[in-house]
Design an enzyme around this catalytic site. Structure first.
Site, mmCIF file in Angstrom:
data_model
loop_
_atom_site.group_PDB
_atom_site.id
_atom_site.type_symbol
_atom_site.label_atom_id
_atom_site.label_comp_id
_atom_site.label_asym_id
_atom_site.label_seq_id
_atom_site.Cartn_x
_atom_site.Cartn_y
_atom_site.Cartn_z
ATOM 1 N N LYS A 1 6.690 25.383 -8.491
ATOM 2 C CA LYS A 1 7.551 24.465 -8.189
ATOM 3 C C LYS A 1 7.158 23.772 -6.573
ATOM 4 O O LYS A 1 6.647 24.463 -5.558
ATOM 5 C CB LYS A 1 8.862 25.029 -7.577
ATOM 6 C CG LYS A 1 10.127 24.506 -8.562
ATOM 7 C CD LYS A 1 11.334 25.584 -8.291
ATOM 8 C CE LYS A 1 12.382 24.516 -8.293
ATOM 9 N NZ LYS A 1 13.765 25.306 -8.145
HETATM 10 O O1 G3P Z 1 17.074 25.853 -7.994
HETATM 11 C C1 G3P Z 1 17.523 24.532 -7.373
HETATM 12 C C2 G3P Z 1 18.769 24.058 -7.504
HETATM 13 O O2 G3P Z 1 19.279 24.524 -8.924
HETATM 14 C C3 G3P Z 1 19.729 24.675 -6.407
HETATM 15 O O3 G3P Z 1 21.310 24.728 -7.074
HETATM 16 O O4 G3P Z 1 23.639 25.149 -6.159
HETATM 17 O O5 G3P Z 1 21.820 25.621 -4.494
HETATM 18 O O6 G3P Z 1 22.411 23.280 -5.049
HETATM 19 P P1 G3P Z 1 22.385 24.635 -5.573
#
Ligand code: G3P
Length: 216
Positions: free
Chosen positions: A83
């Site tokens: 990533k």
């Molecule tokens: O891992 C990336 C993403 O899915 C993070 O999600 O809920 O922290 O905005 P959030």
């Protein structure tokens, strides 16, 4: 549609992978920090449970540092996808990693122009963060729709990985938009399965079955 779990919680991954519905895993530094365990330990366990793409994020912010981290991560297992954040230095790294055959997932994507540039650089996946755009009163799903259209227009092979999904509606809308992958927290995957009419219907079938006379 592929389903990835967005977590570094090995217990959750083990439990939900047993359903046979989990195609891969995405993690990020915040999710790893939440576990309070060494990163290599977590990665080793995840790889033993899920035989699919496992996204692991670099923490360098310069291309050389990202490349060094990415090469080390890629050595761990063939399923590792590195990533990389959507910044200029990240694009340099993604281009080089594509040449080296190291798979990438470009993360922290918040605009269609960013997504187009990531595809040009050779990203394997692009991760638009739907929920975080919703949080600031933008329709996050519009971004997924825009990226799918742009990639189709030009035939980019980069896969659209809808991320930061917070509820079942996000999942359905991402599927309708044509996202290749949805990554979601364990709780959201559980919500996808549930329907009160399924539970009520099953309870009634089982209650009626108990009334069927036994063979004497
Ligand atoms: O891992 C990336 C993403 O899915 C993070 O999600 O809920 O922290 O905005 P959030």
């Amino acid at each position: 549609m592929q389903i990835f779990l967005d977590t570094a919680d090995v217990k959750e991954i083990r439990e939900l992978a047993s359903l046979g519905l989990v195609d891969g895993i995405t993690t990020n530094p915040s999710l790893v920090a939440k576990e309070g365990r060494p990163f290599p330990e977590i990665v080793d366990e995840i790889i033993r449970i899920v035989d699919g793409p496992i996204s692991l994020e670099v923490v360098s912010t310069d291309a050389q540092g990202m490349l060094a981290e990415a090469r080390d991560l890629a050595k761990i297992h063939a399923n590792v996808v590195v990533k990389i954040p959507l910044i200029g230095e990240g694009m340099k790294a993604v281009r080089q990693l594509a040449l080296e055959g190291i798979k990438t997932n470009v993360t922290l994507c918040f605009s269609p122009s960013q997504a187009l540039l990531a595809a040009k650089a050779g990203a394997g996946y692009i991760s638009p963060f739907v929920g975080r755009l919703d949080d600031i009163s933008h329709v996050g799903m519009d971004l997924v729709r825009q990226i799918v259209t742009i990639y189709r227009n030009y035939g980019y092979p980069t896969k659209v990985l809808a991320a930061s999904l917070r509820n079942p509606l996000h999942f359905v809308e991402a599927a309708m938009a044509g996202a290749h992958v949805c990554t979601m927290p364990p709780a959201v995957l559980r919500q996808l399965l549930k329907h009160p009419l399924t539970d009520i219907g099953l309870e009634k079938f089982l209650a009626d079955w108990r009334k069927v006379p036994k063979v004497s």
